[in-house]
Design an enzyme around this catalytic site. Sequence first.
Site, PDB file in Angstrom:
ATOM      1  N   GLY A  30       0.848  -1.192   0.000  1.00 55.85           N
ATOM      2  CA  GLY A  30       0.000   0.000   0.000  1.00 55.85           C
ATOM      3  C   GLY A  30       0.881   1.239   0.000  1.00 55.85           C
TER       4      GLY A  30
ATOM      5  N   GLY B  60      -0.222   5.151  -1.074  1.00 52.50           N
ATOM      6  CA  GLY B  60      -1.261   5.915  -0.358  1.00 52.50           C
ATOM      7  C   GLY B  60      -0.702   7.149   0.325  1.00 52.50           C
TER       8      GLY B  60
ATOM      9  CG  ASP C 107      -0.304   0.700  -4.042  1.00 55.43           C
ATOM     10  OD1 ASP C 107      -0.226   1.434  -3.036  1.00 55.43           O
ATOM     11  OD2 ASP C 107      -1.388   0.396  -4.575  1.00 55.43           O
ATOM     12  CB  ILE C 108      -3.182  -2.553  -6.851  1.00 59.07           C
ATOM     13  CG1 ILE C 108      -3.835  -1.339  -6.224  1.00 59.07           C
ATOM     14  CG2 ILE C 108      -3.377  -3.786  -5.976  1.00 59.07           C
ATOM     15  CD1 ILE C 108      -5.346  -1.455  -6.098  1.00 59.07           C
TER      16      ILE C 108
ATOM     17  CE1 TYR D 177     -10.708   4.608   9.328  1.00 57.99           C
ATOM     18  CE2 TYR D 177      -9.781   3.023   7.808  1.00 57.99           C
ATOM     19  CZ  TYR D 177      -9.619   4.077   8.681  1.00 57.99           C
ATOM     20  OH  TYR D 177      -8.367   4.597   8.918  1.00 57.99           O
TER      21      TYR D 177
ATOM     22  CE  LYS E  24      -7.488   0.497   9.237  1.00 54.38           C
ATOM     23  NZ  LYS E  24      -6.183  -0.075   8.806  1.00 54.38           N
TER      24      LYS E  24
HETATM   25  C1  VAH Z   1     -10.528   8.712   7.690  1.00 55.07           C
HETATM   26  N1  VAH Z   1      -8.349   9.753   7.528  1.00 55.07           N
HETATM   27  O1  VAH Z   1     -11.009   9.840   7.717  1.00 55.07           O
HETATM   28  C2  VAH Z   1      -9.054   8.577   8.022  1.00 55.07           C
HETATM   29  C3  VAH Z   1      -8.805   8.465   9.507  1.00 55.07           C
HETATM   30  C4  VAH Z   1      -9.465   9.185  11.820  1.00 55.07           C
HETATM   31  C5  VAH Z   1      -9.755   9.280  10.350  1.00 55.07           C
HETATM   32  O2  VAH Z   1      -8.775   7.136   9.923  1.00 55.07           O
HETATM   33  O3  VAH Z   1     -11.175   7.709   7.421  1.00 55.07           O
END
Ligand code: VAH
Length: 315
Positions: free
Chosen positions: A9, A12, A35-36, A143, A147
């Site tokens: 990655g 990024g 990376d891709i 997300y 995480k």
């Molecule tokens: C987002 N920049 O906005 C990331 C981050 C705390 C935010 O993990 O998804």
Amino acid sequence: MQEKIIVLGSNGQIGTELVTMLRKIYGDDHVVACDIRRPDYDIKNSAPFEFVNVLDKEMINGIFKKYKPTQVYLLAALLSATGEQNPKLAWDLNMNGLLNVLDLALEYQVAKVYWPSSIAVFGPNSPKDNTSQYCVMDPNTVYGISKLAGERWCEYYNQKYGLDVRSIRYPGLISWKAAPGGGTTDYAIHIFHEALKKGSYQSFLSAETELPMMYMDDAIRGTIELMDAPADQISVRSSYNFSGVSFTPEVLAAEIRKHIPNFTLTYADNDPRQQIANSWPRSIDDHFAAKDWGWKPEFDLAKLTADMLNNLKKS
Ligand code: VAH
């Protein structure tokens, strides 16, 4: 022993700057950017680059076999806003990409693995101010869910198999070198570009939305300091709370006006990213990072703003 570092990655927002810094420390040939898609930034063409899709375990296996890495950084992920547009891909990439790397890191006896988490692991019922390392965590974005689950897997691989995997819960990261990747905090990057270009910006987050943020220089330095710390100093094997500076769009605009006096900030209504931001803390307690590996941020809002504007003017 000579380090051989693989960064997955690498194109990024974080990877771009991490690869550059790691190559400064260890030498170009000791850091393989993966990376891709090919890098579109000023990384020397001679330095090793490999096309890798982190969902293709065989592909990663081939790279580990070729380079026999001593350290692996896995940065590939879909962030909060883009993740909500494609929840299943976000879960697949963020989760299975990590599990592929954890398994292969064990198989190839990789000495250290780094995987970024985020303050997105906190949710609507987490404390909002000075949010502690251990508290209620009920993330309501894919997300954040991925995480939080990933943090549990990191701690599991450390405790069950002894893998030295380390992680940081990044706040919103602000940088000028590479474009941001679809996050909720990206307004705090776009605002600088627009302030210089048009003298105005329309924020997709409301005036009083206070969020934890950090300048990329601090984030990169802190990440490498964590990876350099002796293993017996690391007491958190899920992911460390990490804090730079918290501010609202209105406070940021006032700081920008010290450099661009006529800058005007307006606000959009009903942007879906507002709901995401509302679920996150306003500020973070990162005393475990300070205690375990001497973490201390260097960029406050004034220094961050000046550095962003000065570098964007030159770039
Ligand atoms: C987002 N920049 O906005 C990331 C981050 C705390 C935010 O993990 O998804």
